[in-house]
Design an enzyme around this catalytic site. Structure first.
Site, PDB file in Angstrom:
ATOM      1  N   SER A 169       0.836  -1.187   0.000  1.00 22.37           N
ATOM      2  CA  SER A 169       0.000   0.000   0.000  1.00 22.37           C
ATOM      3  C   SER A 169       0.885   1.256   0.000  1.00 22.37           C
ATOM      4  CB  SER A 169      -0.958  -0.040   1.203  1.00 22.37           C
ATOM      5  OG  SER A 169      -1.956   0.937   1.105  1.00 22.37           O
ATOM      6  N   ASP A 335      -8.610  -6.523  -4.803  1.00 20.62           N
ATOM      7  CA  ASP A 335      -8.194  -5.198  -4.314  1.00 20.62           C
ATOM      8  C   ASP A 335      -8.725  -4.133  -5.267  1.00 20.62           C
ATOM      9  OD1 ASP A 335      -6.952  -2.917  -3.399  1.00 20.62           O
ATOM     10  OD2 ASP A 335      -4.919  -3.750  -3.426  1.00 20.62           O
ATOM     11  N   HIS A 368      -7.993  -5.259  -0.369  1.00 19.73           N
ATOM     12  CA  HIS A 368      -6.691  -4.606  -0.250  1.00 19.73           C
ATOM     13  C   HIS A 368      -5.894  -5.127   0.941  1.00 19.73           C
ATOM     14  CE1 HIS A 368      -3.664  -1.521  -0.588  1.00 19.73           C
ATOM     15  NE2 HIS A 368      -3.924  -1.071   0.625  1.00 19.73           N
TER      16      HIS A 368
END
Length: 397
Positions: A169, A335, A368
């Protein structure tokens, strides 16, 4: 009818918020006034501190160091119990003795980012010019600034080249920043569930969160520290909204469906009738106990500003031209915050400059946050890539 978020007396909440700055059970590097950090916004920051944790032992030639870059709401406690929450390290599934990132074999460094609230310099830190917390006087920072601050730490540790830089991320953005700005210092890289620029959708989600914080009357235009206040409700709502984006529709349905929370009938009120509502309220409440609201504003803004292509003439491949780094790019099918197409953009840019790159898309319904959860194929991918790179570099098992 219960309160939207768990209430904590303001004086206790404020004390907890200030306690973040103590960063217990870790090391802190302080860079003096004489060595300021030039920020992308052209301002100078000095002095500044980087709090960090290390695991394992650095070998004699300092060739086994792995830098782990954390995501938006994480910190340096990647593989050890968190001193504020008491919870296990956020990536203990992956980092530790005998784990894919093996602390018996590698020297792991995990710094709290610049702008953070667990010991690194951020808006809650004391401004030496005023003797008061920076608040909104803290300069706006970028992902590149975070990376450049980490370079100071790696220099301090005497490490010329990192064996690997790993992160998911926002951590993946830092990985890409390292591989662009300091490519000669990165032997291998694993950017996970990330992108080379922040999409307009993601900027929009962040703006909703920031506006929630700033609408809280306890935010006090960012000057809540010395008033003994915490913009608890605003930050809690920001966390709730963001947390939805970390999951997938399938994961939410599998975990909660339309199940009611500790009741057999609807209350016909605005209580948390549904399990998913209760879950989000809990996420908001616990987050406020460990995170600083102004840090949330600054870090999300840094992510919004991230655009690696724009830094290189709007051609992403230029960011990696001449790289000798070995890459493993990882994405997850569910995601939707950083979808696979954004990882493919990175891979295509690397291919355009003939970089050594592998790409793996993991089939997962967990959204995610899959990189933080139990995903055997992901763990095997990381372990296999690291072992392959270690063998090529001559690092013995």
């Amino acid at each position: 009818m219960t309160a939207p978020l768990k209430h904590i007396p303001e004086e206790n909440a404020a004390a907890k918020a200030r306690a973040h700055m103590l960063a217990p059970e870790c090391e802190v590097l302080t860079i003096p006034d004489s060595e300021p950090l030039k920020l992308d916004g052209e301002k100078l920051l000095a002095p500044f501190s980087i709090a960090y944790k290390t695991y394992g032992q650095l070998n004699a030639d300092k060739s086994n160091a792995i830098l782990i870059c954390h995501a938006l709401t994480a910190d340096q406690y990647v593989a050890s119990r968190h001193p504020v929450t008491g919870k296990p390290g956020w990536w203990e599934r992956l980092v530790g003795p005998g784990r894919p990132i093996d602390t018996d074999r590698f020297f792991i460094i995990c710094p709290n980012i610049l702008g953070g609230c667990m010991g690194s310099t951020g808006p809650a830190s004391i401004d030496p010019k005023t003797g008061h917390p920076y608040g909104l006087n803290f300069p706006v920072i970028t992902i590149g600034d975070m990376v450049n601050a980490q370079v100071r730490l790696i220099d301090h540790l005497g490490i010329d080249q990192l064996f690997a830089v790993v992160g998911g991320s926002m951590g993946g953005m830092q990985v890409l920043g390292w591989c662009s700005r300091h490519m000669e210092r990165v032997y291998s890289a694993i950017p996970i569930a990330t992108a080379a620029w922040h999409s307009s959708q993601n900027i929009a989600f962040h703006e909703v969160g920031r506006q929630a914080v700033m609408a809280d009357p306890n935010w006090c235009s960012g000057n809540y520290y010395e008033k003994g206040l915490v913009p608890r409700n605003g930050l809690g709502v920001a966390r709730m909204a963001a947390h939805i984006t970390y999951l997938s529709e399938d994961a939410l349905h599998e975990k909660f469906g339309r199940n009611l929370q500790n009741r057999s009938e609807r209350t016909f009120s605005f209580d948390a009738d549904f399990q998913v509502e209760s879950y989000l309220r809990h996420q908001g409440s616990t987050f406020v106990d460990r995170f600083d609201a102004n840090s949330y504003l600054y870090i999300t803004r840094a992510m919004d500003y991230f655009d690696l292509a724009a830094e290189h003439g709007d051609v992403l491949a230029n960011a990696f031209r001449g790289t000798q780094t070995r890459f493993c790019v990882v994405s997850f099918t569910s995601d939707w915050l950083y979808p696979t197409r954004e990882s493919r953009d990175i891979v295509q840019a690397l291919n355009a400059v003939a970089a050594n790159v592998s790409f793996v898309e993991i089939d997962s319904i967990k959204g995610h946050d899959a990189f933080l959860l139990e995903e055997p194929e992901f763990a095997a991918t990381v372990e296999g890539f690291i072992n392959s790179c270690a063998k090529r570099r001559g690092l013995a098992r």
